[in-house]
Each structure stands twice: as C-alpha cells, then as structure tokens.
Design a protein around this motif. Structure first.
Motif, PDB file in Angstrom:
ATOM      1  N   ILE A 110       0.836  -1.209   0.000  1.00  0.00           N
ATOM      2  CA  ILE A 110       0.000   0.000   0.000  1.00  0.00           C
ATOM      3  C   ILE A 110       0.866   1.252   0.000  1.00  0.00           C
ATOM      4  N   THR A 111       1.857   1.300   0.888  1.00  0.00           N
ATOM      5  CA  THR A 111       2.686   2.508   0.995  1.00  0.00           C
ATOM      6  C   THR A 111       3.494   2.766  -0.267  1.00  0.00           C
ATOM      7  N   GLN A 112       3.736   1.737  -1.087  1.00  0.00           N
ATOM      8  CA  GLN A 112       4.499   1.907  -2.320  1.00  0.00           C
ATOM      9  C   GLN A 112       3.624   2.328  -3.497  1.00  0.00           C
ATOM     10  N   GLN A 113       2.347   2.551  -3.260  1.00  0.00           N
ATOM     11  CA  GLN A 113       1.465   3.008  -4.332  1.00  0.00           C
ATOM     12  C   GLN A 113       1.913   4.375  -4.843  1.00  0.00           C
ATOM     13  N   THR A 114       1.763   4.591  -6.142  1.00  0.00           N
ATOM     14  CA  THR A 114       2.125   5.891  -6.713  1.00  0.00           C
ATOM     15  C   THR A 114       1.174   6.986  -6.239  1.00  0.00           C
ATOM     16  N   HIS A 115      -0.060   6.619  -5.926  1.00  0.00           N
ATOM     17  CA  HIS A 115      -0.981   7.576  -5.303  1.00  0.00           C
ATOM     18  C   HIS A 115      -0.697   7.583  -3.813  1.00  0.00           C
ATOM     19  N   GLN A 116      -0.307   8.731  -3.283  1.00  0.00           N
ATOM     20  CA  GLN A 116       0.208   8.804  -1.917  1.00  0.00           C
ATOM     21  C   GLN A 116      -0.788   9.331  -0.889  1.00  0.00           C
ATOM     22  N   ASP A 117      -1.904   9.881  -1.347  1.00  0.00           N
ATOM     23  CA  ASP A 117      -2.863  10.474  -0.414  1.00  0.00           C
ATOM     24  C   ASP A 117      -3.745   9.370   0.174  1.00  0.00           C
ATOM     25  N   LEU A 118      -3.277   8.814   1.278  1.00  0.00           N
ATOM     26  CA  LEU A 118      -3.984   7.693   1.897  1.00  0.00           C
ATOM     27  C   LEU A 118      -3.638   7.610   3.373  1.00  0.00           C
ATOM     28  N   GLU A 119      -4.455   6.844   4.089  1.00  0.00           N
ATOM     29  CA  GLU A 119      -4.147   6.484   5.468  1.00  0.00           C
ATOM     30  C   GLU A 119      -4.394   4.988   5.630  1.00  0.00           C
ATOM     31  N   ILE A 120      -3.533   4.349   6.398  1.00  0.00           N
ATOM     32  CA  ILE A 120      -3.668   2.924   6.670  1.00  0.00           C
ATOM     33  C   ILE A 120      -4.001   2.762   8.146  1.00  0.00           C
ATOM     34  N   LEU A 121      -5.139   2.174   8.435  1.00  0.00           N
ATOM     35  CA  LEU A 121      -5.587   1.984   9.809  1.00  0.00           C
ATOM     36  C   LEU A 121      -5.372   0.528  10.194  1.00  0.00           C
ATOM     37  N   LEU A 122      -4.331   0.290  10.989  1.00  0.00           N
ATOM     38  CA  LEU A 122      -4.019  -1.054  11.467  1.00  0.00           C
ATOM     39  C   LEU A 122      -4.710  -1.258  12.806  1.00  0.00           C
ATOM     40  N   ILE A 123      -5.677  -2.145  12.827  1.00  0.00           N
ATOM     41  CA  ILE A 123      -6.421  -2.399  14.060  1.00  0.00           C
ATOM     42  C   ILE A 123      -5.885  -3.693  14.669  1.00  0.00           C
ATOM     43  N   ASP A 124      -4.989  -3.552  15.648  1.00  0.00           N
ATOM     44  CA  ASP A 124      -4.409  -4.726  16.316  1.00  0.00           C
ATOM     45  C   ASP A 124      -5.445  -5.310  17.267  1.00  0.00           C
ATOM     46  N   ASP A 125      -5.983  -6.453  16.885  1.00  0.00           N
ATOM     47  CA  ASP A 125      -7.113  -7.055  17.599  1.00  0.00           C
ATOM     48  C   ASP A 125      -6.623  -8.029  18.681  1.00  0.00           C
ATOM     49  N   GLY A 126      -5.841  -7.504  19.620  1.00  0.00           N
ATOM     50  CA  GLY A 126      -5.371  -8.321  20.727  1.00  0.00           C
ATOM     51  C   GLY A 126      -4.421  -9.426  20.306  1.00  0.00           C
TER      52      GLY A 126
END
Length: 333
Positions: free
Chosen positions: A23-39
């Motif tokens: 995801i972070t290597q996408q050429t489109h950079q306007d994004l947010e990644i929400l990592l939900i650590d579920d315990g």
C-alpha cells in the motif's frame, strides 16, 4: 482524493509488513492505513507500532480481541478518507499504480462504490493477473438496477468487502457497519451496502491478491454457528427485499442473496454427517425461501434453476451437498 485502508490485524507477524508495503508503495500517496491490532498474542502489535513510526500515514490502534467485525468497525469510526477500502492482514495489492488509476476513475465517476477483481495466490502461484474480463461501460453512469444486474450476471458482485472502494460519506450517512459476533459478516455488509448505494464504477484489473495460507479461517469446514449466522443474515435480507418497491432493484437484490443461499444449502446438507438434526432444521427453514432459486441472475444459480424446475428442491439440496463435499475434499479439509 484520500483513501482510508482498514486492516484488522491478528497474529500476522509473518505477513503484515509485506501487506502494508504493497500500500505505501502506491504511486498515489494520499492515503491512510488503519491497522487495528485485535489483541494479537504474537509480535504483530509491535510491528504495527514500528510501521506507524516509519510512515505518518500508518496509524495503529490496539484493542482487546473482538474479531474481524469489531476491528473493521473501529476502523470505520476512525476513517477520514473520501473513500474507504478493506484489506486482510496477509493479502497484497498487486500493482503499484492501481490506486492511482482507481483515483482517476473516481474523480470522473464520483461513484458510491467501485469494484475490482481479486486473484488468489497459492504457494507462490497466482491464478489471475493483469486485465480482467468485464467492461466498465456496463456499470458506469448506468441506473442503479442496471449496474447491479450487470455486476451480478457477470459474477462480479462478490461478498468479499476487500473488492470494493466505498464512499465514506455513504458509510456515515447510512451508519454502515459489520455485525459483531457473527460470521459471514461480509455477506451482511455487502447487502447493506447495495441496499443504499446509487452508483457504481468498475476497475478492470486484478488489483487485489488473496494469499491462501495455512492461517486462513476459510481453510476449515464450516461450523454450525457460521451456518446459523448466514441463515439469520439471509432471512433478514429476504424480509428487507419484500419492502423494496422498485421491481428491478428488488430482483437485483434477491439475485445477490441467491448465491449465498445455495451455498448454505450445500453446507447444511454436507453437515448432516456431523449433526443430522441441525442439518435438517436449517434445510427446513431455508425451504420456505426456495423461490430464490428462480432468481437466476447469478450464473451459478442460473444452472441450479433448471435442476430445480425439473427435479425439485430435495434433489437440488442433495446435489449441492455432494458438491460441497467435493470442494472440501479438493481443499484437503
């Protein structure tokens, strides 16, 4: 436009870095990644924290274990993007410029929902890549009922939410969320989504790769509770369909439900080997809705319709049970 990508994370220390990197290597950079650590009980939580430190677009939220639905709902509450996407913590986006292309299409169409195909990777072998086989013109700027019909006939309206890009305003306006404590949550969410979405777009490339690993929850036979959950979801949505006034939209909505209906029939019949009483009860409950076998928009259901017309409900159930058993054997479960 900004995209919010929601990723529930549970004991995925072997995969999460590669997943996020796609995801972070996408050429489109306007994004947010929400990592939900579920315990997580492995090192996944710490890895997520490190990923957040390395890239300000990555946010980690830790919570007590509550399952995929709870994690995705947490992400929906936190999402600030114009559009929302979902991803499983061991999967990948296939190309670096896919999100840029999707962004360009949505700037043009402003669709409520954009859909794309997914490939499956098993032991390093990918079943599909490159261009898909569905024309964007079949849904772009078409009336809602036409777009839905085309997606279903083309077998492109699958239940998995990670094949969809959804307008965040639509999610918030209609309070869309996943049912907590239930399996088959994607079936329920997608039903809720198509009940309110007005416009669709299609990205004609295999953008998402579903990695089949030993940790997948789909690599085990279906449980009784999972079948009961799907039955509850289907019955609730059959009731919803009865209240839809537009006949074409109603038919399209029922066509979406028809495929999980036949899947559940097959699962219930195959489950008879484990618990005959429970199996027969589910089948009896579902027989009340056998009219759905006449809604033949989905290509698989279309084949089953002919069998149903000639041989009846019991034969259909018997054949679906045999097919489910064959699938289990092929998967080695």
């Amino acid at each position: 436009m900004k995209f919010s990508i929601i990723i529930p994370v549970y004991n995925s220390e072997k995969y999460i870095e590669k997943c996020v990197s796609s995801i972070t290597q996408q050429t489109h950079q306007d994004l947010e990644i929400l990592l939900i650590d579920d315990g997580s009980t492995d090192n996944s939580g710490n890895i997520c924290d490190e990923l957040s430190k390395a890239d300000s677009r990555v946010r980690t939220i830790h919570q007590e274990n509550g399952g995929t639905s709870k994690s995705r709902n947490t992400g929906l509450k936190e999402a600030t993007g114009d559009y929302v996407m979902f991803m499983d913590n061991d999967d990948l986006w296939s190309t670096k410029d896919g999100l840029e292309a999707i962004n360009s299409q949505l700037l043009e169409s402003k669709a409520d929902v954009l859909i794309f195909d997914s490939a499956i990777e098993r032991e390093g072998n990918v079943d599909h890549a490159g261009e898909s086989n569905f024309s964007r013109d079949r849904v772009l700027k078409q009336p809602t009922e036409v777009a839905l019909k085309e997606l279903i006939v083309g077998n492109k309206l699958v239940r998995a939410v990670w094949t969809k890009v959804i307008k965040n305003d639509l999610i918030k306006k209609h309070h869309l969320e996943f049912p907590v404590g239930m399996r088959n949550e994607d079936t329920a969410f997608t039903a809720d989504l198509i009940a309110v979405a007005q416009s669709y777009d299609w990205y004609n490339y295999y953008f998402y790769t579903w990695i089949k690993t030993g940790v997948s929850q789909t690599s085990k036979r279906v449980s009784l509770q999972s079948m009961k959950d799907l039955e509850e979801i289907l019955v609730a949505n059959f009731d919803r369909a009865s209240k839809i006034e537009n006949k074409e939209i109603k038919k399209a909505f029922l066509s979406y439900l028809a495929y999980p209906y036949v899947v559940l029939l097959g699962q219930a019949k195959e489950y008879q080997k484990q618990d005959k009483t429970a199996s027969l009860q589910i089948i009896k409950n579902l027989e009340h809705y056998k009219f759905i076998l006449n809604i033949d928009g989905h290509p698989t259901v279309k084949k089953i319709k002919y069998i149903y017309k000639i041989f009846g409900f019991k034969v259909v159930v018997h054949l679906l049970g045999r097919e489910m058993n064959r699938i289990y054997r092929t998967q080695g479960i």
